[in-house]
Design a protein around this motif. Structure first.
Motif, PDB file in Angstrom:
ATOM      1  N   ASN A 427     -46.675  18.812  27.905  1.00  0.00           N
ATOM      2  CA  ASN A 427     -46.506  19.811  26.836  1.00  0.00           C
ATOM      3  C   ASN A 427     -47.825  20.059  26.115  1.00  0.00           C
ATOM      4  OD1 ASN A 427     -43.913  19.334  27.603  1.00  0.00           O
ATOM      5  ND2 ASN A 427     -43.089  19.014  25.553  1.00  0.00           N
ATOM      6  N   GLU A 431     -49.844  23.561  25.842  1.00  0.00           N
ATOM      7  CA  GLU A 431     -50.180  24.144  24.537  1.00  0.00           C
ATOM      8  C   GLU A 431     -51.677  24.445  24.434  1.00  0.00           C
ATOM      9  OE1 GLU A 431     -48.301  25.263  21.734  1.00  0.00           O
ATOM     10  OE2 GLU A 431     -46.987  25.269  23.487  1.00  0.00           O
ATOM     11  N   SER A 434     -52.571  27.643  25.966  1.00  0.00           N
ATOM     12  CA  SER A 434     -52.158  28.848  25.239  1.00  0.00           C
ATOM     13  C   SER A 434     -53.044  29.139  24.029  1.00  0.00           C
ATOM     14  CB  SER A 434     -50.710  28.701  24.769  1.00  0.00           C
ATOM     15  OG  SER A 434     -50.644  27.766  23.699  1.00  0.00           O
ATOM     16  N   VAL A 569     -47.405  18.577  18.568  1.00  0.00           N
ATOM     17  CA  VAL A 569     -46.526  18.711  19.750  1.00  0.00           C
ATOM     18  C   VAL A 569     -45.343  17.757  19.618  1.00  0.00           C
ATOM     19  CG1 VAL A 569     -46.381  18.360  22.254  1.00  0.00           C
ATOM     20  CG2 VAL A 569     -48.306  19.623  21.289  1.00  0.00           C
ATOM     21  N   ASN A 573     -43.313  20.632  19.032  1.00  0.00           N
ATOM     22  CA  ASN A 573     -43.539  21.035  20.430  1.00  0.00           C
ATOM     23  C   ASN A 573     -44.464  22.233  20.544  1.00  0.00           C
ATOM     24  OD1 ASN A 573     -43.191  20.352  23.085  1.00  0.00           O
ATOM     25  ND2 ASN A 573     -41.493  21.750  23.408  1.00  0.00           N
ATOM     26  N   LYS A 574     -45.358  22.384  19.563  1.00  0.00           N
ATOM     27  CA  LYS A 574     -46.324  23.489  19.566  1.00  0.00           C
ATOM     28  C   LYS A 574     -47.663  22.998  19.067  1.00  0.00           C
ATOM     29  CE  LYS A 574     -45.831  27.867  18.890  1.00  0.00           C
ATOM     30  NZ  LYS A 574     -45.854  28.298  20.274  1.00  0.00           N
ATOM     31  N   SER A 575     -48.723  23.701  19.484  1.00  0.00           N
ATOM     32  CA  SER A 575     -50.058  23.419  18.947  1.00  0.00           C
ATOM     33  C   SER A 575     -50.069  23.748  17.456  1.00  0.00           C
ATOM     34  CB  SER A 575     -51.101  24.290  19.667  1.00  0.00           C
ATOM     35  OG  SER A 575     -52.314  24.290  18.944  1.00  0.00           O
ATOM     36  N   LYS A 578     -53.546  28.287  16.497  1.00  0.00           N
ATOM     37  CA  LYS A 578     -53.502  29.344  17.510  1.00  0.00           C
ATOM     38  C   LYS A 578     -54.859  29.510  18.180  1.00  0.00           C
ATOM     39  CE  LYS A 578     -50.172  31.780  14.609  1.00  0.00           C
ATOM     40  NZ  LYS A 578     -49.994  32.916  13.690  1.00  0.00           N
TER      41      LYS A 578
END
Length: 889
Positions: A427, A431, A434, A569, A573-575, A578
């Motif tokens: 994961n 990330e 992205s 994460v 579950n995200k950076s 951005k």
């Protein structure tokens, strides 16, 4: 009045402005900082963009310890340029500064200041003293950051010791624990005896270190068909103190090994390393005993460990190489990562003979009560006395050190809390893919760092930090009950983490868990876990992560970028970002690292005090900051020269528009070209800001200023000073000047806030705002080269004519440009349509079969100092016809 006494000075329209040549920036900084505070500028900027799309640059927390240095200044200035430019683009872009407030350096500095040791305090007293010190440092650094002219009022800040922040961090810890990401284990980690604590990889630096290099014989006790009793295996070590805990030797089963006889002793070693070992052991004569054999043929034989007298096996080791040594590697399972893995696999004895402070304990037998590094020569002497030391030399090599105390560290197995990354690693990698970066290597670097990381040791054996809120039952097993965790997090949210140390175990526990003989964990969390949690605890103006941009130094790939990504994460579950951007270190003018001992440090506060914050900001913007950058007096002077040129040009133009009513005149000719160049400048610079290439902004502006002052300003002086006040072309020049000043104001406001606020105070356009920093950019300007292409042939001609003029001046055929009679060879209708005499700044222009320059027989006008033929000149008044008409009016 005789002609020669005539004085026409009072008939000129000279530039008029009170905008001073001398910048006096340190004083102006104070004036405008006070003004911005009084009008609550930061809040007004945010209010002007309320409801618009947000852009949050999340501030990575600097350590609240000591004065800010030039690296801090670079970091905060770059961030501020971005925040200001985003607000000028119309984004709602608040900036919340933060500070890291836990950890050993704060504890260490506090103890130094008080001239005390940790033993002079109870744990609770120590924490209170550290908190007081950290908060005082936050206030000190805050006041110093204010001197950099940052667009924030510092009313909303974050500090990692804040109880709400700590509670958010503990919620993350709980989630990771119950997701199976956090576990406790005995494992070798970086251990710093000088700090008496575990260290994360990010807290380790490498420096040269002198180590003893020993070749040692281990006597075989149980052999096999190939290896006989009383023969010897040779091992190599640079950490003799670990031989006390030796419990195995590793070989590579596929390597070729040999036996050699030296002085009636038989030694086993890797065939490929015979030459290097024989040289170092000074074997003058040695005899090969038999043909070589594979390593797998000696697996399972046993030897007597020379110091602890254990009977130990030879086992297979995945880490054995032929790069150096003997091809046989001694292992002390609690003092190396590979040793630990192989030790567990082969059930080797685990001996911990080193205390937390690096002193050898009773398990070190005759070597007890000695600092581990001091035991090296004693171990060497013991081996020599027992005829087991075959070779010795000192080697200089890169060795891990504690980044705070700068003392050597060791690998040492202790019970620690770890984050396992295996479950979330994929994961994390997805990330990172992205995330936007502004060069490909940034993404690759972060990806590789996290790809190669399986665990993160998050426990520290200190008192000043966020506690690991775990209880143990009577059998020392952790109690993993969500009710307990929620209860403690609630207490921390209300009282702060000090409550963990203020209250007894039963006072902390919910009622039904009291009086069961529980104990509590004494370790704290790694400060990187604190700072890695900021995307949970920080919500600028209510805006939650993921944030638009992280911008920190290149050391944060293994630090804050790294821990922030892991924690985010694990939580969402995200950076947490951005996009991210990094800058290099600040070096001196010779490219050396700054240090007090070298005397090459540059204090940003001294630079601001001497030159003003805008000069330091200009240096930061005018640097290729993605790599390491340099600063010294010479580099500052180069930036001061750029600043001086810019200021003088703006001063001239402000003077030139002193009688301008800001009613724009329709532009034509060269003035229309200048308008296109201004629009193109804004369009280009907009792209540079978008990609954070501030050095290109400065370069583009500087080139524009040089070109402007070398040509356009030169030709317009004649129009500005000498034409009628309301002359159409004079008004065109003023229209262009007003546009240029406005463009420079918009472009440079994020970089030079003090100077541009001052310029704006003299720029008397209608409907002026309260501050230049409330202006917005027009983002719709596009690059157009219609006029530029049209004018190319003129500038080619100009360059050719100017070369001819220079030659004539060198030959002393003419004295100055404005008495030149120029013949131009051109068929172009565009060239023929231009007022070439004015544009070339010469006395006369005619067309012919070649480009030619000669001196015009002419009269010099006493008012404009240009040269004219008889029909264009009033000989009695000694002025030209144009000047005579202006005076008459």
């Amino acid at each position: 009045m005789e002609a020669k006494n005539k004085d026409y000075k009072n008939t000129l329209l000279m530039p008029q402005t009170d905008f001073s040549m001398k910048a006096n920036l340190p004083e102006k900084d104070q004036i405008f900082n006070k003004k911005w505070e009084e009008i609550n500028l930061y809040q007004k900027v945010l209010d002007s963009n309320k409801g618009n799309q947000s852009f949050v640059l999340h501030d990575g927390p600097p350590y609240a310890n000591g004065n800010i240095h030039v690296g801090h200044a670079l970091n905060k200035i770059l961030k501020d340029i971005i925040v200001r430019s985003k607000n000028m683009q119309g984004f709602f872009s608040p900036f919340v500064a933060g500070w890291d407030t836990h950890g050993l350096p704060i504890e260490h500095k506090m103890l130094l200041e008080r001239k005390m040791t940790a033993k002079d305090f109870s744990v609770f007293e120590l924490r209170k003293a550290c908190e007081e010190y950290a908060l005082s440092q936050v206030e000190k650094q805050k006041s110093q950051f204010k001197k950099l002219s940052l667009l924030t009022d510092f009313k909303e800040i974050y500090i990692t010791l804040d109880k709400k922040f700590e509670a958010e961090q503990l919620k993350l810890f709980k989630k990771m624990l119950f997701s199976g990401l956090i576990y406790k284990d005995l494992k070798p980690i970086y251990w710093s005896p000088s700090s008496q604590s575990a260290l994360a990889e990010a807290e380790v630096e490498y420096a040269d270190h002198i180590s003893p290099s020993l070749y040692v014989a281990f006597k075989i006790i149980e052999g096999n068909e190939i290896i006989k009793e009383n023969e010897n295996i040779i091992i190599w070590t640079t950490t003799p103190w670990t031989l006390i805990a030796n419990s195995g030797v590793a070989i590579n089963k596929d390597f070729e090994y040999i036996k050699v006889r030296v002085n009636n002793q038989v030694y086993i070693l890797a065939k490929e390393l015979l030459e290097s070992v024989s040289q170092l052991c000074k074997w003058e004569n040695y005899e090969l005993v038999e043909n070589s054999f594979k390593g797998e043929q000696i697996l399972g034989i046993k030897y007597k460990s020379p110091i602890n007298n254990l009977i130990c096996p030879v086992v297979e080791g995945h880490h054995v190489t032929l790069e150096n040594g003997s091809g046989l590697v001694h292992m002390a399972p609690l003092f190396g990562e590979d040793d630990f893995l192989i030790g567990n696999k082969n059930n080797l004895e685990k001996i911990m003979h080193v205390n937390d402070d690096g002193i050898l304990n009773e398990k070190a037998m005759q070597f007890s009560n000695i600092f581990y590094d001091d035991a090296n020569p004693l171990v060497g002497k013991f081996l020599e006395e027992n005829n087991l030391l075959l070779g010795f030399k000192k080697i200089k090599h890169s060795y891990p050190h504690d980044w705070r105390t700068h003392q050597p560290i060791m690998y040492r197995a202790t019970p620690q809390w770890f984050v396992s990354l295996k479950q979330i690693k994929q994961n994390i990698i997805e990330e990172i893919k992205s995330v936007k970066t502004y060069n490909e290597w940034s993404k690759t670097r972060l990806e590789l760092m996290l790809e190669n990381r399986d665990t993160w040791c998050i426990s520290r054996q200190r008192s000043w930090g966020v506690p690991i809120i775990v209880f143990y039952d009577k059998n020392k097993n952790p109690i993993l009950d969500e009710e307990i965790f929620d209860h403690i997090i609630g207490l921390v949210e209300k009282h702060g983490s000090n409550i963990w140390y203020e209250k007894s175990v039963d006072e902390l526990l919910p009622l039904k868990y009291q009086n069961l003989g529980f104990t509590k964990e004494n370790d704290i969390m790694d400060v990187w876990f604190d700072s890695g949690s900021t995307s949970l605890g920080v919500k600028p103006n209510g805006i939650e992560a993921p944030f638009d941009l992280y911008l920190e130094g290149s050391d944060q790939y293994r630090g804050w970028f790294n821990s922030s990504m892991i924690n985010s994460v694990a939580w969402r579950n995200k950076s947490p970002f951005k996009a991210f951007l990094s800058h290099g270190f600040v070096l001196d003018g010779k490219g050396r690292k700054m240090s007090k001992s070298l005397g090459n440090t540059v204090d940003p506060l001294e630079v601001v005090e001497k030159y003003g914050s805008d000069i330091l900001r200009l240096w930061a913007a005018n640097s290729e900051y993605t790599a390491d950058i340099s600063i010294d007096n010479k580099i500052l002077e180069q930036n001061i020269e750029i600043y001086r040129k810019l200021r003088n040009t703006i001063k001239f133009m402000l003077g030139g528009i002193s009688d301008f009513d800001f009613k724009e005149e329709k532009l034509d000719s060269i003035h229309l070209l200048m308008e296109e160049k201004i629009n193109n400048l804004e369009a280009k610079v907009s792209t540079f800001y978008e990609n954070y290439k501030f050095v290109n902004v400065i370069k583009e502006v500087n080139n524009f200023i040089i070109e402007l002052s070398s040509y356009y300003i030169s030709i317009t002086k004649d129009i500005l000073y000498l034409n009628k006040k309301a002359d159409k072309e004079r008004r065109q020049v003023q229209t262009v000047f007003a546009k240029i000043i406005k463009s420079l104001i918009l472009i440079l406001a994020p970089i030079l806030p003090t100077t541009i606020e001052e310029v704006y105070s003299y720029y008397n356009e209608p409907n002026k705002l309260e501050s230049v920093h409330l202006l917005k950019w027009d983002l719709n300007k596009k690059i157009s080269n219609v006029e530029t292409e049209k004018w190319e042939e003129f500038f080619e001609l100009k360059n050719e004519i100017y070369k001819l003029i220079e030659e004539k001046i060198k030959l002393q055929e003419i004295k100055r440009q404005n008495e030149a009679f120029v013949t131009v060879n051109a068929d172009s209708q565009f060239i023929k349509s231009l007022p070439l005499q004015k544009l070339l700044m010469v006395a006369k222009v005619s067309f012919g079969i070649e480009n030619k320059v000669e001196r015009l027989e002419s009269f010099k006008c006493l008012r404009c100092w240009n040269h004219f033929e008889k029909e264009d000149f009033d000989q009695e008044l000694e002025i030209c016809v144009r000047c005579k008409l202006v005076i008459n009016e």
